[in-house]
Design an enzyme around this catalytic site. Sequence first.
Site, PDB file in Angstrom:
ATOM      1  N   TYR A   9      38.966  42.114  38.235  1.00  0.00           N
ATOM      2  CA  TYR A   9      39.308  43.470  38.675  1.00  0.00           C
ATOM      3  C   TYR A   9      40.784  43.712  38.386  1.00  0.00           C
ATOM      4  O   TYR A   9      41.659  43.355  39.151  1.00  0.00           O
ATOM      5  CB  TYR A   9      39.023  43.597  40.175  1.00  0.00           C
ATOM      6  CG  TYR A   9      39.404  44.932  40.776  1.00  0.00           C
ATOM      7  CD1 TYR A   9      38.806  46.102  40.344  1.00  0.00           C
ATOM      8  CD2 TYR A   9      40.344  45.010  41.802  1.00  0.00           C
ATOM      9  CE1 TYR A   9      39.140  47.331  40.915  1.00  0.00           C
ATOM     10  CE2 TYR A   9      40.678  46.234  42.379  1.00  0.00           C
ATOM     11  CZ  TYR A   9      40.075  47.379  41.929  1.00  0.00           C
ATOM     12  OH  TYR A   9      40.398  48.581  42.499  1.00  0.00           O
TER      13      TYR A   9
ATOM     14  N   TYR B 218      33.697  51.726  34.035  1.00  0.00           N
ATOM     15  CA  TYR B 218      34.394  51.211  35.210  1.00  0.00           C
ATOM     16  C   TYR B 218      33.398  50.898  36.308  1.00  0.00           C
ATOM     17  O   TYR B 218      32.681  51.776  36.799  1.00  0.00           O
ATOM     18  CB  TYR B 218      35.404  52.254  35.684  1.00  0.00           C
ATOM     19  CG  TYR B 218      36.473  51.733  36.610  1.00  0.00           C
ATOM     20  CD1 TYR B 218      37.722  51.361  36.105  1.00  0.00           C
ATOM     21  CD2 TYR B 218      36.271  51.639  37.976  1.00  0.00           C
ATOM     22  CE1 TYR B 218      38.728  50.906  36.950  1.00  0.00           C
ATOM     23  CE2 TYR B 218      37.267  51.183  38.825  1.00  0.00           C
ATOM     24  CZ  TYR B 218      38.496  50.819  38.295  1.00  0.00           C
ATOM     25  OH  TYR B 218      39.486  50.369  39.138  1.00  0.00           O
TER      26      TYR B 218
END
Length: 388
Positions: free
Chosen positions: A341, A297
């Site tokens: 995102y 991430y």
Amino acid sequence: MTLHRADTLGGRAAVVGIGATEFSKDSGRSELKLAVEAVRAALDDAGLGPGDVDGMVTFTMDTSPEITVAQAAGIGELSFFSRVHYGGGAACATVQQAALAVAAGIAEVVVCYRAFNERSGRRFGAGVQRREPSAEGAALGWNLPAGLLTPASWVAMAAQRYLYAYGLRPEAFGQVAVVGRRHAARNPAAYFYGKPITLADHAASRWIVEPLRLLDCCQETDGGQALVVTTTERARDLPHPPAVIRAAAQGAGRAQEQMTSYYRDGLTGLPESAVVARQLWRTSGLRPADIDVGILYDHFTPFVLMQLEEFGFCAPGEAADFVAAGGLPLNTHGGQLGEAYLHGMNGIAEAVRQLRGTSVNQVPGAARVLVTAGTGVPTSGLVLGADG
């Protein structure tokens, strides 16, 4: 106290379908429509129909509830539905909850999804504005008067300490940005398709909050991503090779807060990731050297370095050199820095593509993929593997 033994979930469920909308800065449609498009695409990919679905999992901070998406997508009765808190920290936990449901026989086919207009609508990067009072907000209230108002400012505190502790400069973070954008440049689905960057580009980008530059910060994206989870037995009858969930875990550290855990013993690591790492390694029986691809991430580049260290790929302070040396194929879709995102859900989809052998940046023979979720908050992780 966290578990000190392997759990029994590994190998009992698999991701069998992935689907997404386009990734943009202005979708021109509602978040519900984005969610339904992604869910239908994932079901088509899995060779299943709406009538096969009996479970749904999503995030909190979502404007499209499970039953509303089910109705709009033509899904009928549900025997399981769930939400996971803490923003991007929930990504892998949605798959964990789906796997728990199918392993326990509570549901047979569970769809996990995330869809938002995070660029044209509510922008998470805008920070704290007009929030309702809450116990969680009280922790933030200690930091807001000092000017720590946005996610970038919260992360910058830990990033500055990391640089100081290991004698590094902000350029160390650029290694992560360059790798992500290099992969995104070859990915037609990525927002930054055809737009690689260099370390010089990173160093020339403007400051957001020192020591973070613009190219240390992820995008803001409109779009949706969905995943389909079922039992490993049923998965073998479906069109694509299953991405077997070898291990799944959630983790929160001691003195955990949401992005502002400044009162821990140190700021140079991510204890929540360490909790996840221990359980993933225990349950999967794997170690860092066994992992073929890492989908980490990357909302902010410093936390990618800290994750590599917490998961044991390298020693503390050595992650920038590890990335520069190509120690692990990393974020082969371009990550949230380069592709989109979507709170990490697009990263899980990339892990599935790697195991299918269909990634645009395919790692030859990829059979074991580590996926992580948002850090700085209670988080989650997966080890996905090829069947057999």
